[in-house]
Motif scaffolding. Structure first.
Motif, mmCIF file in Angstrom:
data_model
loop_
_atom_site.group_PDB
_atom_site.id
_atom_site.type_symbol
_atom_site.label_atom_id
_atom_site.label_comp_id
_atom_site.label_asym_id
_atom_site.label_seq_id
_atom_site.Cartn_x
_atom_site.Cartn_y
_atom_site.Cartn_z
ATOM 1 N N THR A 158 0.837 -1.200 0.000
ATOM 2 C CA THR A 158 0.000 0.000 0.000
ATOM 3 C C THR A 158 0.874 1.253 0.000
ATOM 4 O O THR A 158 0.576 2.232 -0.700
ATOM 5 N N ALA A 207 -8.752 -1.630 1.967
ATOM 6 C CA ALA A 207 -9.100 -2.270 0.695
ATOM 7 C C ALA A 207 -10.149 -1.444 -0.054
ATOM 8 O O ALA A 207 -10.052 -1.251 -1.275
ATOM 9 N N LEU A 261 -4.844 -3.993 -2.994
ATOM 10 C CA LEU A 261 -6.223 -4.406 -2.710
ATOM 11 C C LEU A 261 -6.238 -5.830 -2.169
ATOM 12 O O LEU A 261 -6.833 -6.104 -1.115
ATOM 13 N N ILE A 281 -8.529 1.590 -1.630
ATOM 14 C CA ILE A 281 -7.773 1.216 -2.829
ATOM 15 C C ILE A 281 -8.747 0.992 -3.988
ATOM 16 O O ILE A 281 -8.492 1.417 -5.121
ATOM 17 N N ALA A 282 -9.874 0.337 -3.702
ATOM 18 C CA ALA A 282 -10.892 0.139 -4.743
ATOM 19 C C ALA A 282 -11.420 1.489 -5.234
ATOM 20 O O ALA A 282 -11.616 1.685 -6.443
#
Length: 141
Positions: free
Chosen positions: A9, A79, A55, A82-83
């Motif tokens: 990340t 997550a 992700l 990130i999406a």
């Protein structure tokens, strides 16, 4: 898994952060100068591959941390952020890349495309920073 979620990340944050830091220097450039400057990003698509990896790492971290509800929720948040980054890219950034053929063609609407491209990267820098914070907090809980 915790380490991977943080590292991947964090690495995914590098490109949008670089774009955000360059925004103030580039947003007012003349057309010819801007199109020359954009060529510095040729090949950066490969860095974008870190986003799906981030992700997956954060989803994996959420599964690994399911015994700790707060840590699991932080991983899910990472997550989800990130999406969101990927959605912003597909809705705002990629159409500008396509319309300019990766900044090699200069359409009449280039200033609007530049604004969409630059500001979408700035927003994605903030979104990815938040994802990095969530991944880190999930891992140190």
């Amino acid at each position: 898994m915790r380490f991977l979620a943080i590292i991947i990340t964090g690495m995914a944050l590098a490109a949008p952060a670089a774009h955000a830091f360059a925004l103030l220097n580039k947003i007012g450039m003349a057309k010819a100068d801007y199109f020359v400057a954009q060529q510095a990003y040729a090949g950066w698509w490969i860095v974008g591959l870190l986003l799906p990896l981030a992700l997956l790492a954060n989803i994996g971290n959420a599964v690994a941390l399911r015994a700790d509800g707060t840590a699991m929720m932080l991983s899910i948040a990472a997550a989800a952020l990130i999406a969101l980054n990927l959605v912003i890219f597909m809705v705002f950034t990629q159409p500008a890349n396509a319309a300019t053929e990766n900044w090699t063609v200069q359409p009449e609407s280039w200033e609007n495309l530049r604004a969409r491209w630059e500001y979408s990267h700035a927003v994605n820098a903030a979104v990815t920073l938040l994802a990095f914070c969530c991944a880190t907090l999930a891992s140190i809980r």
